[in-house]
Design a protein around this motif. Structure first.
Motif, mmCIF file in Angstrom:
data_model
loop_
_atom_site.group_PDB
_atom_site.id
_atom_site.type_symbol
_atom_site.label_atom_id
_atom_site.label_comp_id
_atom_site.label_asym_id
_atom_site.label_seq_id
_atom_site.Cartn_x
_atom_site.Cartn_y
_atom_site.Cartn_z
ATOM 1 N N GLU A 376 0.833 -1.204 0.000
ATOM 2 C CA GLU A 376 0.000 0.000 0.000
ATOM 3 C C GLU A 376 0.867 1.252 0.000
ATOM 4 O O GLU A 376 0.541 2.252 -0.656
ATOM 5 C CB GLU A 376 -0.919 -0.008 1.225
ATOM 6 C CG GLU A 376 -2.057 -1.013 1.147
ATOM 7 C CD GLU A 376 -2.949 -0.957 2.374
ATOM 8 O OE1 GLU A 376 -2.486 -0.470 3.418
ATOM 9 O OE2 GLU A 376 -4.109 -1.400 2.272
ATOM 10 N N LYS A 378 3.906 1.525 -1.278
ATOM 11 C CA LYS A 378 4.486 1.682 -2.614
ATOM 12 C C LYS A 378 3.448 2.223 -3.598
ATOM 13 O O LYS A 378 3.759 3.073 -4.439
ATOM 14 C CB LYS A 378 5.023 0.338 -3.112
ATOM 15 C CG LYS A 378 6.263 -0.143 -2.368
ATOM 16 C CD LYS A 378 6.703 -1.507 -2.871
ATOM 17 C CE LYS A 378 7.934 -2.000 -2.099
ATOM 18 N NZ LYS A 378 8.346 -3.355 -2.557
ATOM 19 N N GLN A 379 2.215 1.726 -3.483
ATOM 20 C CA GLN A 379 1.150 2.200 -4.361
ATOM 21 C C GLN A 379 0.841 3.675 -4.106
ATOM 22 O O GLN A 379 0.655 4.460 -5.054
ATOM 23 C CB GLN A 379 -0.112 1.354 -4.152
ATOM 24 C CG GLN A 379 -1.285 1.717 -5.041
ATOM 25 C CD GLN A 379 -0.985 1.513 -6.516
ATOM 26 O OE1 GLN A 379 -0.194 0.643 -6.880
ATOM 27 N NE2 GLN A 379 -1.621 2.311 -7.366
ATOM 28 N N ALA A 380 0.821 4.059 -2.825
ATOM 29 C CA ALA A 380 0.557 5.456 -2.479
ATOM 30 C C ALA A 380 1.675 6.366 -2.994
ATOM 31 O O ALA A 380 1.422 7.471 -3.496
ATOM 32 C CB ALA A 380 0.408 5.602 -0.965
ATOM 33 N N GLU A 381 2.933 5.888 -2.870
ATOM 34 C CA GLU A 381 4.073 6.671 -3.368
ATOM 35 C C GLU A 381 4.027 6.800 -4.884
ATOM 36 O O GLU A 381 4.327 7.874 -5.435
ATOM 37 C CB GLU A 381 5.381 5.998 -2.935
ATOM 38 C CG GLU A 381 6.649 6.720 -3.378
ATOM 39 C CD GLU A 381 6.792 8.110 -2.775
ATOM 40 O OE1 GLU A 381 7.568 8.901 -3.318
ATOM 41 O OE2 GLU A 381 6.114 8.397 -1.757
ATOM 42 N N LYS A 382 3.637 5.722 -5.559
ATOM 43 C CA LYS A 382 3.509 5.758 -7.015
ATOM 44 C C LYS A 382 2.444 6.772 -7.447
ATOM 45 O O LYS A 382 2.662 7.559 -8.384
ATOM 46 C CB LYS A 382 3.155 4.365 -7.532
ATOM 47 C CG LYS A 382 3.021 4.285 -9.037
ATOM 48 C CD LYS A 382 2.641 2.870 -9.470
ATOM 49 C CE LYS A 382 2.428 2.797 -10.978
ATOM 50 N NZ LYS A 382 2.036 1.422 -11.410
ATOM 51 N N GLU A 383 1.307 6.742 -6.744
ATOM 52 C CA GLU A 383 0.229 7.686 -7.075
ATOM 53 C C GLU A 383 0.651 9.122 -6.789
ATOM 54 O O GLU A 383 0.303 10.040 -7.546
ATOM 55 C CB GLU A 383 -1.026 7.329 -6.275
ATOM 56 C CG GLU A 383 -1.664 6.013 -6.699
ATOM 57 C CD GLU A 383 -2.830 5.618 -5.820
ATOM 58 O OE1 GLU A 383 -3.088 6.343 -4.826
ATOM 59 O OE2 GLU A 383 -3.474 4.592 -6.106
ATOM 60 N N ARG A 384 1.433 9.304 -5.704
ATOM 61 C CA ARG A 384 1.905 10.656 -5.374
ATOM 62 C C ARG A 384 2.836 11.191 -6.464
ATOM 63 O O ARG A 384 2.733 12.350 -6.894
ATOM 64 C CB ARG A 384 2.622 10.653 -4.026
ATOM 65 C CG ARG A 384 3.008 12.043 -3.508
ATOM 66 C CD ARG A 384 3.872 11.948 -2.269
ATOM 67 N NE ARG A 384 5.197 11.423 -2.606
ATOM 68 C CZ ARG A 384 6.186 12.170 -3.111
ATOM 69 N NH1 ARG A 384 5.990 13.469 -3.367
ATOM 70 N NH2 ARG A 384 7.359 11.642 -3.368
ATOM 71 N N GLU A 386 2.890 10.232 -9.556
ATOM 72 C CA GLU A 386 2.107 10.478 -10.764
ATOM 73 C C GLU A 386 1.400 11.830 -10.683
ATOM 74 O O GLU A 386 1.320 12.564 -11.678
ATOM 75 C CB GLU A 386 1.087 9.354 -10.973
ATOM 76 C CG GLU A 386 1.721 8.034 -11.405
ATOM 77 C CD GLU A 386 0.699 6.917 -11.505
ATOM 78 O OE1 GLU A 386 -0.454 7.121 -11.045
ATOM 79 O OE2 GLU A 386 1.042 5.833 -12.017
ATOM 80 N N ARG A 387 0.896 12.161 -9.480
ATOM 81 C CA ARG A 387 0.237 13.460 -9.303
ATOM 82 C C ARG A 387 1.234 14.608 -9.469
ATOM 83 O O ARG A 387 0.923 15.643 -10.070
ATOM 84 C CB ARG A 387 -0.453 13.530 -7.941
ATOM 85 C CG ARG A 387 -1.714 12.676 -7.829
ATOM 86 C CD ARG A 387 -2.524 13.069 -6.608
ATOM 87 N NE ARG A 387 -1.775 12.895 -5.370
ATOM 88 C CZ ARG A 387 -1.769 11.774 -4.655
ATOM 89 N NH1 ARG A 387 -2.467 10.723 -5.065
ATOM 90 N NH2 ARG A 387 -1.077 11.696 -3.536
#
Length: 399
Positions: A376, A378-384, A386-387
């Motif tokens: 979770e 890593k996914q949150a960091e990836k989304e951050r 991307e933003r």
């Protein structure tokens, strides 16, 4: 210390429940072992408090190190554990230490400590069933390829545990079947297993009577008879004392260390520790203990839903289910909803091997939770990222 806290991962609510139950255990065991201390240790009541403190400390260490291990490794450990469990259980039946007409313990040489081999078997079989369920999802509706490789090992372990510990064998079978149901095993297969289990119990009673080895079967019959036929059967002594303890507790209890029935209640520090807790902490304390186990189950269901890999999901849910069912069974026995059994209250009752293997199970659950938490993150960091990249691109376009 900060480094240790930094490396402690997993579900923080489960960690809080573990700490809470450990503190309850220290208070309850210290209070409930007064008469045992005077009988066995010349009145040194601190002996059992220190012993429980050491065992719980070892348990917390096991939880920490187990949760640091990648849970996928337990898939390989499951096979070895299952293969080791079979000879251990056979050896226990033949040469184990006999207590209360049952051979459940092995005494380790040199260090002269005993441990219950069924604890090893329970942990191993749940890991094994989780492994098999995850690997056979594509053939789970096939009786020979999907169901038999899962249920035969469970049956073998339960049959080997049953002669000495019927309640543990039934609990283990019920928990494994519930896990199989969650793992999409067809209900008709599970119904057939229930019938086969009932037949096995009948055959064991028949063999015991024919061979003249009826000591354990008579104990089971007496417990069931006393539970189901109170009108004409004397209520067991421990049930009477537990009822008195619960009635005396009221809503808020008598206060820590003020139990009176602990001096009369057999195994007030293990099998009947919940009755002791109710007497001292009342219905409020009883509810908090029950709520802690139910919250543990809910958090593990959450892990099950979030874990993307079948083995980890089944592992976390299966281990939590057996712990919570054992806890509910112990509490039900204490309040006379179930017949008398010898199951301890996980992480609360005084014990050695039971606490350590329970800790191992919780450590494995937290290992799965740690993996989910890292994914979770890593996914949150990836989304951050991307933003951020989208925002930078938008700013560049405006400029």
């Amino acid at each position: 210390m900060n480094g240790l806290l930094y490396r402690t991962k997993g579900d923080k609510v489960i960690w809080t429940i573990v700490i809470f139950l450990s503190l309850v255990s220290l208070l309850a065991v210290y209070s409930a072992t007064g008469s045992l201390a005077y009988r066995e240790r010349g009145g040194h009541t601190e002996y059992y408090l220190l012993k429980q403190l050491i065992v719980l400390g070892m348990g917390l260490a096991i939880i920490y190190f187990a949760h640091r291990v990648n849970y996928t490794i337990y898939s390989r450990v499951a096979q070895v554990g299952f293969l080791i469990s079979i000879p251990l259980l056979i050896y226990t039946l033949a040469f184990g230490s006999h207590i209360n007409d049952a051979s459940r313990w092995i005494r380790l040489p040199i260090i002269n400590l005993t441990f219950q081999t069924s604890d090893v078997a329970k942990l191993a079989i749940f890991m094994y069933v989780s492994r098999q369920l995850s690997r056979r999802q594509h053939v789970i509706n096939d009786f020979k390829k999907g169901f038999l490789p899962i249920i035969i090992p469970v049956g073998v372990i339960c049959v080997l545990i049953m002669p000495a510990n019927m309640s543990t064998a039934l609990l283990l079978m019920a928990s494994c079947m519930l896990l199989c149901f969650i793992g999409r095993v067809p209900v008709r297969f599970l119904a057939g297993m229930v019938a086969a289990g009932a037949l096995a119990i009948v055959l064991m009673f028949a063999i015991a009577k024919i061979s003249g080895m009826e000591m354990r079967t008579k104990t089971w019959e007496k417990r069931l008879d006393s539970f189901m036929n109170d009108d004409h059967t004397e209520v067991p002594y421990q049930v009477q004392q537990a009822n008195i303890a619960i009635a005396g507790g009221g809503v808020l209890g008598k206060g820590p260390g003020n139990s009176t029935q602990r001096n009369f209640l057999p195994h007030a520090y293990s099998d009947y520790i919940y009755a002791t807790i109710i007497e001292e902490y009342g219905m409020v304390g009883a509810f908090l203990i029950l709520a802690a186990y139910m919250l543990l189950l809910l958090r593990c269901i959450r892990i099950y839903k979030k874990c993307p890999y079948a083995f980890g999901a089944f592992l976390a849910l299966g281990l939590s289910v057996t712990l919570v069912i054992q806890a509910l069974t112990n509490m039900a026995v204490n309040v006379q909803l179930f017949p008398v059994t010898g199951l301890p209250l996980p992480l609360v009752s005084m014990g050695g091997s039971s606490v350590l293997f329970t800790s191992m199970a919780i450590g494995i659950i937290l290992s799965v939770a740690r993996n989910v938490e890292e994914m979770e993150g890593k996914q949150a960091e990836k989304e951050r990222l991307e933003r951020v990249m989208a925002a930078n691109a938008e700013n560049a376009a405006v400029a």
